[in-house]
Design an enzyme around this catalytic site. Structure first.
Site, mmCIF file in Angstrom:
data_model
loop_
_atom_site.group_PDB
_atom_site.id
_atom_site.type_symbol
_atom_site.label_atom_id
_atom_site.label_comp_id
_atom_site.label_asym_id
_atom_site.label_seq_id
_atom_site.Cartn_x
_atom_site.Cartn_y
_atom_site.Cartn_z
ATOM 1 N N ILE A 36 23.950 9.708 -23.144
ATOM 2 C CA ILE A 36 22.619 9.116 -22.991
ATOM 3 C C ILE A 36 21.897 8.960 -24.326
ATOM 4 O O ILE A 36 20.887 8.266 -24.403
ATOM 5 C CB ILE A 36 21.739 9.903 -21.996
ATOM 6 C CG1 ILE A 36 21.497 11.326 -22.478
ATOM 7 C CG2 ILE A 36 22.328 9.870 -20.603
ATOM 8 C CD1 ILE A 36 20.429 12.060 -21.685
ATOM 9 N N ASN A 92 31.884 20.289 -29.840
ATOM 10 C CA ASN A 92 30.940 21.234 -30.423
ATOM 11 C C ASN A 92 31.055 22.522 -29.617
ATOM 12 O O ASN A 92 30.986 22.494 -28.389
ATOM 13 C CB ASN A 92 29.509 20.695 -30.344
ATOM 14 C CG ASN A 92 29.340 19.432 -31.157
ATOM 15 O OD1 ASN A 92 29.922 19.274 -32.217
ATOM 16 N ND2 ASN A 92 28.541 18.510 -30.648
ATOM 17 N N GLN A 99 26.224 22.402 -29.759
ATOM 18 C CA GLN A 99 26.482 22.311 -28.321
ATOM 19 C C GLN A 99 25.181 22.578 -27.570
ATOM 20 O O GLN A 99 24.555 23.623 -27.760
ATOM 21 C CB GLN A 99 27.564 23.298 -27.880
ATOM 22 C CG GLN A 99 27.953 23.140 -26.431
ATOM 23 C CD GLN A 99 29.063 24.089 -25.982
ATOM 24 O OE1 GLN A 99 29.482 24.975 -26.715
ATOM 25 N NE2 GLN A 99 29.530 23.893 -24.764
ATOM 26 N N HIS A 105 33.102 19.752 -23.342
ATOM 27 C CA HIS A 105 33.099 18.293 -23.336
ATOM 28 C C HIS A 105 33.525 17.769 -24.701
ATOM 29 O O HIS A 105 33.209 18.346 -25.730
ATOM 30 C CB HIS A 105 31.743 17.722 -22.931
ATOM 31 C CG HIS A 105 30.586 18.159 -23.770
ATOM 32 N ND1 HIS A 105 30.028 19.416 -23.679
ATOM 33 C CD2 HIS A 105 29.871 17.508 -24.715
ATOM 34 C CE1 HIS A 105 29.007 19.514 -24.517
ATOM 35 N NE2 HIS A 105 28.897 18.360 -25.170
#
Length: 119
Positions: A36, A92, A99, A105
Protein backbone atom coordinates in the site's frame (compact mmCIF):
# COMPACT_ATOMS: atom_id res chain seq x y z
CA UNK A 1 1.68 -20.57 18.11
CA UNK A 2 3.64 -20.45 14.85
CA UNK A 3 1.54 -21.23 11.82
CA UNK A 4 -1.77 -20.43 13.51
CA UNK A 5 -3.61 -17.22 12.51
CA UNK A 6 -3.07 -14.37 14.95
CA UNK A 7 -6.10 -12.22 15.76
CA UNK A 8 -4.04 -9.01 15.91
CA UNK A 9 -2.02 -9.65 12.71
CA UNK A 10 -2.78 -7.46 9.69
CA UNK A 11 -1.50 -10.06 7.21
CA UNK A 12 -3.47 -12.90 8.84
CA UNK A 13 -6.57 -10.72 8.41
CA UNK A 14 -5.71 -10.24 4.71
CA UNK A 15 -5.27 -14.01 4.29
CA UNK A 16 -8.66 -14.57 5.94
CA UNK A 17 -10.28 -11.98 3.64
CA UNK A 18 -11.20 -9.66 6.51
CA UNK A 19 -9.07 -6.79 5.17
CA UNK A 20 -8.98 -6.01 1.44
CA UNK A 21 -5.76 -6.17 -0.57
CA UNK A 22 -4.89 -6.06 -4.25
CA UNK A 23 -3.97 -9.71 -4.69
CA UNK A 24 -1.74 -10.53 -7.66
CA UNK A 25 -1.03 -14.23 -7.01
CA UNK A 26 -2.28 -16.91 -4.68
CA UNK A 27 -1.25 -20.50 -4.09
CA UNK A 28 -2.29 -23.04 -1.50
CA UNK A 29 0.47 -21.80 0.84
CA UNK A 30 1.20 -18.19 -0.19
CA UNK A 31 -0.47 -14.90 -0.99
CA UNK A 32 1.04 -12.02 -3.01
CA UNK A 33 -0.43 -8.53 -2.95
CA UNK A 34 0.56 -4.97 -3.78
CA UNK A 35 2.22 -2.91 -1.06
CA UNK A 36 0.00 0.00 0.00
CA UNK A 37 3.07 2.27 0.23
CA UNK A 38 5.14 1.22 -2.81
CA UNK A 39 8.85 2.01 -2.81
CA UNK A 40 9.31 1.13 -6.50
CA UNK A 41 7.07 0.99 -9.59
CA UNK A 42 6.56 -2.69 -8.82
CA UNK A 43 6.30 -3.48 -5.09
CA UNK A 44 4.54 -6.69 -4.14
CA UNK A 45 4.54 -8.51 -0.81
CA UNK A 46 4.67 -12.30 -0.80
CA UNK A 47 3.58 -13.91 2.46
CA UNK A 48 3.07 -17.42 3.74
CA UNK A 49 -0.58 -17.97 4.60
CA UNK A 50 0.53 -19.55 7.87
CA UNK A 51 1.65 -17.06 10.51
CA UNK A 52 5.38 -16.92 11.28
CA UNK A 53 6.75 -13.80 12.94
CA UNK A 54 9.70 -13.23 10.60
CA UNK A 55 11.85 -14.80 7.90
CA UNK A 56 14.21 -16.50 10.38
CA UNK A 57 11.31 -18.08 12.29
CA UNK A 58 9.72 -19.17 9.02
CA UNK A 59 12.92 -20.79 7.74
CA UNK A 60 13.53 -22.59 11.04
CA UNK A 61 9.98 -23.89 11.49
CA UNK A 62 8.93 -24.52 7.89
CA UNK A 63 11.78 -24.48 5.35
CA UNK A 64 9.51 -25.85 2.61
CA UNK A 65 7.15 -22.92 3.17
CA UNK A 66 10.07 -20.48 3.06
CA UNK A 67 10.97 -22.02 -0.31
CA UNK A 68 7.36 -21.52 -1.46
CA UNK A 69 7.61 -17.81 -0.60
CA UNK A 70 10.86 -17.44 -2.55
CA UNK A 71 9.49 -19.39 -5.51
CA UNK A 72 6.43 -17.14 -5.60
CA UNK A 73 8.66 -14.05 -5.41
CA UNK A 74 10.21 -15.24 -8.68
CA UNK A 75 6.80 -15.79 -10.24
CA UNK A 76 5.69 -12.31 -9.14
CA UNK A 77 8.81 -10.80 -10.74
CA UNK A 78 8.02 -12.64 -13.99
CA UNK A 79 4.37 -11.54 -13.90
CA UNK A 80 5.44 -7.94 -13.22
CA UNK A 81 7.91 -8.15 -16.15
CA UNK A 82 10.86 -7.01 -14.02
CA UNK A 83 13.09 -10.07 -14.40
CA UNK A 84 15.05 -8.81 -17.40
CA UNK A 85 16.17 -5.58 -15.72
CA UNK A 86 16.52 -7.07 -12.26
CA UNK A 87 14.58 -7.00 -9.05
CA UNK A 88 15.17 -7.20 -5.33
CA UNK A 89 13.66 -9.56 -2.76
CA UNK A 90 13.88 -8.15 0.78
CA UNK A 91 12.96 -9.68 4.13
CA UNK A 92 13.08 -7.17 6.99
CA UNK A 93 13.55 -9.04 10.26
CA UNK A 94 12.93 -7.12 13.45
CA UNK A 95 11.82 -3.57 14.18
CA UNK A 96 15.39 -2.23 13.89
CA UNK A 97 15.50 -3.47 10.30
CA UNK A 98 12.18 -1.86 9.41
CA UNK A 99 9.78 -4.76 9.95
CA UNK A 100 6.43 -3.23 10.88
CA UNK A 101 4.12 -6.23 10.43
CA UNK A 102 5.36 -9.24 12.36
CA UNK A 103 4.21 -11.86 9.87
CA UNK A 104 7.02 -13.05 7.59
CA UNK A 105 6.89 -11.35 4.21
CA UNK A 106 9.11 -10.80 1.20
CA UNK A 107 9.12 -7.47 -0.61
CA UNK A 108 9.55 -7.91 -4.37
CA UNK A 109 10.76 -4.59 -5.79
CA UNK A 110 11.62 -3.59 -9.33
CA UNK A 111 10.82 -1.38 -12.26
CA UNK A 112 13.55 1.18 -11.55
CA UNK A 113 17.25 1.16 -10.76
CA UNK A 114 17.86 -0.23 -7.30
CA UNK A 115 21.12 1.01 -5.83
CA UNK A 116 23.15 -0.81 -3.19
CA UNK A 117 23.28 -0.18 -0.35
CA UNK A 118 19.62 0.77 -0.08
CA UNK A 119 18.43 3.76 1.87
Amino acid sequence: MAGEPQADCLFCKIVEGNIPATIVRETETTLAFRDINPQAPSHVLVIPKAHHADAASLAAAAPELAADVLREAGHVAADEEIVEHGYRVVFNTGAGAGQTVFHAHAHVLGGRGLQWPPG
